[in-house]
Design an enzyme around this catalytic site. Structure first.
Site, PDB file in Angstrom:
ATOM      1  CD1 TRP A 106      42.896  32.205  42.887  1.00 62.50           C
ATOM      2  CD2 TRP A 106      44.485  33.776  42.900  1.00 62.50           C
ATOM      3  NE1 TRP A 106      43.498  32.216  41.654  1.00 62.50           N
ATOM      4  CE2 TRP A 106      44.470  33.164  41.631  1.00 62.50           C
ATOM      5  CE3 TRP A 106      45.401  34.791  43.143  1.00 62.50           C
ATOM      6  CZ2 TRP A 106      45.349  33.538  40.608  1.00 62.50           C
ATOM      7  CZ3 TRP A 106      46.271  35.165  42.121  1.00 62.50           C
ATOM      8  CH2 TRP A 106      46.238  34.537  40.873  1.00 62.50           C
ATOM      9  CG  ASP A 180      39.852  37.757  44.925  1.00 57.35           C
ATOM     10  OD1 ASP A 180      39.231  38.002  43.869  1.00 57.35           O
ATOM     11  OD2 ASP A 180      41.002  37.262  44.946  1.00 57.35           O
ATOM     12  CE  LYS A 204      41.524  34.878  36.446  1.00 53.96           C
ATOM     13  NZ  LYS A 204      41.842  35.174  37.832  1.00 53.96           N
TER      14      LYS A 204
HETATM   15  C1  LIG Z   1      43.012  35.569  38.612  1.00 55.95           C
HETATM   16  C2  LIG Z   1      42.752  35.865  40.047  1.00 55.95           C
HETATM   17  C3  LIG Z   1      43.468  36.845  40.739  1.00 55.95           C
HETATM   18  C4  LIG Z   1      44.686  37.556  40.156  1.00 55.95           C
HETATM   19  O1  LIG Z   1      44.384  38.404  39.179  1.00 55.95           O
HETATM   20  P1  LIG Z   1      45.530  39.214  38.415  1.00 55.95           P
HETATM   21  O2  LIG Z   1      44.716  40.042  37.500  1.00 55.95           O
HETATM   22  O3  LIG Z   1      46.409  38.223  37.710  1.00 55.95           O
HETATM   23  O4  LIG Z   1      46.292  40.004  39.397  1.00 55.95           O
HETATM   24  C5  LIG Z   1      43.130  37.105  42.045  1.00 55.95           C
HETATM   25  N1  LIG Z   1      42.142  36.429  42.662  1.00 55.95           N
HETATM   26  C6  LIG Z   1      41.438  35.471  42.028  1.00 55.95           C
HETATM   27  C7  LIG Z   1      40.357  34.749  42.745  1.00 55.95           C
HETATM   28  C8  LIG Z   1      41.707  35.162  40.696  1.00 55.95           C
HETATM   29  O5  LIG Z   1      41.025  34.199  40.059  1.00 55.95           O
END
Ligand SMILES: *Cc1c(COP(=O)(O)O)cnc(C)c1O
Length: 368
Positions: A106, A180, A204
């Site tokens: 990521w 993030d 998530k």
């Molecule tokens: C799932 C995830 C993303 C991407 O999210 P989207 O909603 O699919 O754009 C970005 N960063 C992390 C750490 C993630 O787990």
């Protein structure tokens, strides 16, 4: 009326992920008529008093749960984590240099996307050891006058988690830290003294896909590049209470139910204790086994996403189909990593992890 006690399988999906069953039941019960309004939440004007009350309650509950200080704004946006990989540099990079700490898939994606809008400096990486450790801040190659530093505090695919965010001031670095936290937000308290901005896709740990959470310090709102789209401009979004354009109303409503559920569970500190216990149960089983293993250094292991492998990979399919028969779903690892992955977010009860561990031990019998 829906049966509240319906037994559902345990779902270990990395995202969109399992929701608390109480939340699904409540949303189902309110589907046709929210609180006597005669409308479903998805049929309401986002500017009407009903939805405004849902929005304000969700904002207040989240601020309380995450102990977000007053000088931060909470924005409900769209586009997911991947859109934020562009939206953050559009808002905060000033087209200058941004430092990236790459610890897995990521943060690697974040760097690549940001490089379209700014100079992306790879300050540190754990690539050489296959994304299984975390690089020590004292060795980072940091830029002078960087616009900010980006890191991913929980790498969903690689299973690496910062147990404590780096103290950048202690290494003489004054630029903002952007995090993030998509896959572990609300699983543990957040240290706002070290964070300037954080973002998370909801799917998530917070609610349905479609809602993206951004929490940003107020003094950073006014530095967007002229090319930044209005709907993605943090100041525009903040000035309009996340309603510059139609927000993802139903996703906000369901996330709001999750926030109330979290408060009823005792809040984020109580969730953290449960998440610690769940992760310990699973990692102890993996470490004590001859059949299963996990590659991540012990002090960097994610409490939320637990990748593991079978020493005999030819057993993978048998493991997964047996798991499904035991009511254990979506355990297949990410295609870039292989093996298995158990995502055990807030909504996964310890009983689900116990059921997984029991199955793993049963499957191992006579095989290792
Ligand atoms: C799932 C995830 C993303 C991407 O999210 P989207 O909603 O699919 O754009 C970005 N960063 C992390 C750490 C993630 O787990």
């Amino acid at each position: 009326m829906l049966r509240v006690t319906m037994k559902r399988p345990y779902n270990f999906s990395a995202g969109p992920a399992a929701m608390p069953q109480e939340v699904l039941t409540q949303a189902a019960g309110e589907m046709l008529d929210w609180h006597g309004s005669g409308m479903s939440v998805m049929e309401m004007s986002h500017r009407g008093k009903e939805f405004i009350s849902i929005y304000e309650q969700a904002q207040a509950d989240l601020r309380e749960l995450l102990a977000v200080p007053e000088q931060f704004r909470i924005l409900f946006m769209q586009g997911g984590g991947l859109a934020e990989n562009a939206i953050v540099p559009l808002n905060l990079s000033r087209a200058g240099t941004v430092d990236f700490v790459v610890t897995g898939s990521w943060s690697q994606k974040s760097l690549q996307e940001a490089a379209r809008y700014c100079t992306a400096n790879l300050a540190a990486s754990n690539q050489a050891d296959g994304h299984t450790t975390l690089p020590a801040p004292r060795n980072w190659r940091l830029s002078k006058d960087a616009s900010y530093l980006h890191l991913c505090s929980n790498e969903t695919i690689d299973g690496v988690e910062w147990q404590e965010l780096p103290d950048l001031k202690a290494i003489g670095y004054d630029s903002p830290l952007v995090v993030d936290c998509s896959s572990h937000v609300a699983s543990r308290p957040m240290d706002w003294s070290r964070i300037s901005a954080a973002f998370a896709g909801a799917q998530k740990n917070l609610g349905p896909a479609g809602l993206t959470l951004v929490i940003v310090r107020q003094d950073l709102l006014d530095r967007a590049l002229p090319i930044c789209p209005g709907a993605f401009n943090y100041k525009t979004v903040a000035d309009n209470q996340s309603m510059f354009n139609t927000p993802p109303t139903y996703a906000i409503y369901v996330a709001g139910l999750v926030f109330q559920w979290l408060k009823n569970q005792g809040g984020v500190a109580a969730m953290e204790q449960r998440n610690q216990a769940k992760a310990a149960l699973l990692y102890d089983t993996i470490d004590g086994s001859q059949l299963y293993y996990n590659k991540v250094a012990r002090d960097c292991r994610s409490r939320m996403n637990v990748p593991f492998f079978l020493r005999d990979e030819s057993l993978n399919e048998a493991f997964l189909s047996g798991a499904r028969e035991h009511g254990l779903m979506q355990l297949k690892g990410h295609k870039s990593v292989g093996g298995m992955r158990a995502s055990i977010y807030n909504a996964m009860p310890i009983e689900g992890v116990q059921a997984l561990v029991d199955y793993m031990l049963e499957f191992q019998q006579g095989r290792a």
